[in-house]
Motif scaffolding. Structure first.
Motif, PDB file in Angstrom:
ATOM      1  N   TRP A  54       0.831  -1.203   0.000  1.00  0.00           N
ATOM      2  CA  TRP A  54       0.000   0.000   0.000  1.00  0.00           C
ATOM      3  C   TRP A  54       0.865   1.252   0.000  1.00  0.00           C
ATOM      4  O   TRP A  54       0.488   2.267  -0.581  1.00  0.00           O
ATOM      5  N   ALA A  55       2.048   1.180   0.624  1.00  0.00           N
ATOM      6  CA  ALA A  55       2.921   2.352   0.680  1.00  0.00           C
ATOM      7  C   ALA A  55       3.522   2.647  -0.688  1.00  0.00           C
ATOM      8  O   ALA A  55       3.642   3.805  -1.084  1.00  0.00           O
ATOM      9  N   ARG A  56       3.867   1.605  -1.423  1.00  0.00           N
ATOM     10  CA  ARG A  56       4.412   1.817  -2.767  1.00  0.00           C
ATOM     11  C   ARG A  56       3.351   2.391  -3.694  1.00  0.00           C
ATOM     12  O   ARG A  56       3.620   3.288  -4.482  1.00  0.00           O
ATOM     13  N   VAL A  57       2.131   1.914  -3.571  1.00  0.00           N
ATOM     14  CA  VAL A  57       1.036   2.444  -4.386  1.00  0.00           C
ATOM     15  C   VAL A  57       0.632   3.828  -3.902  1.00  0.00           C
ATOM     16  O   VAL A  57       0.281   4.700  -4.704  1.00  0.00           O
ATOM     17  N   GLY A  58       0.727   4.060  -2.604  1.00  0.00           N
ATOM     18  CA  GLY A  58       0.328   5.331  -2.029  1.00  0.00           C
ATOM     19  C   GLY A  58       1.123   6.523  -2.541  1.00  0.00           C
ATOM     20  O   GLY A  58       0.648   7.655  -2.521  1.00  0.00           O
ATOM     21  N   LEU A  59       2.327   6.282  -3.030  1.00  0.00           N
ATOM     22  CA  LEU A  59       3.121   7.368  -3.587  1.00  0.00           C
ATOM     23  C   LEU A  59       2.496   7.942  -4.844  1.00  0.00           C
ATOM     24  O   LEU A  59       2.764   9.080  -5.208  1.00  0.00           O
ATOM     25  N   THR A  60       1.673   7.182  -5.515  1.00  0.00           N
ATOM     26  CA  THR A  60       1.063   7.646  -6.765  1.00  0.00           C
ATOM     27  C   THR A  60      -0.300   8.284  -6.551  1.00  0.00           C
ATOM     28  O   THR A  60      -0.880   8.793  -7.504  1.00  0.00           O
TER      29      THR A  60
END
Length: 52
Positions: free
Chosen positions: A9-15
């Motif tokens: 979720w953190a990697r996706v949250g950057l976008t």
């Protein structure tokens, strides 16, 4: 390799366009990187495990 250890979720949250979520994701990724660099992922053998 370190970024792959971060929650998905953190990697996706950057976008995400939501600034609050974006900042929380960046903070989580930074924390993951710092823990990996410090070697915080290796548990102490003398530490008692808590039952889950």
């Amino acid at each position: 390799m370190t970024l792959l250890a971060a929650p998905g979720w953190a990697r996706v949250g950057l976008t995400m366009p939501d600034l609050r979520l974006h900042e929380h994701a960046a903070d989580t990724l930074a924390t993951t990187i710092i823990e990996k660099l410090r070697g915080g992922g290796v548990p102490d053998i003398n530490q008692l495990r808590l039952p889950l």
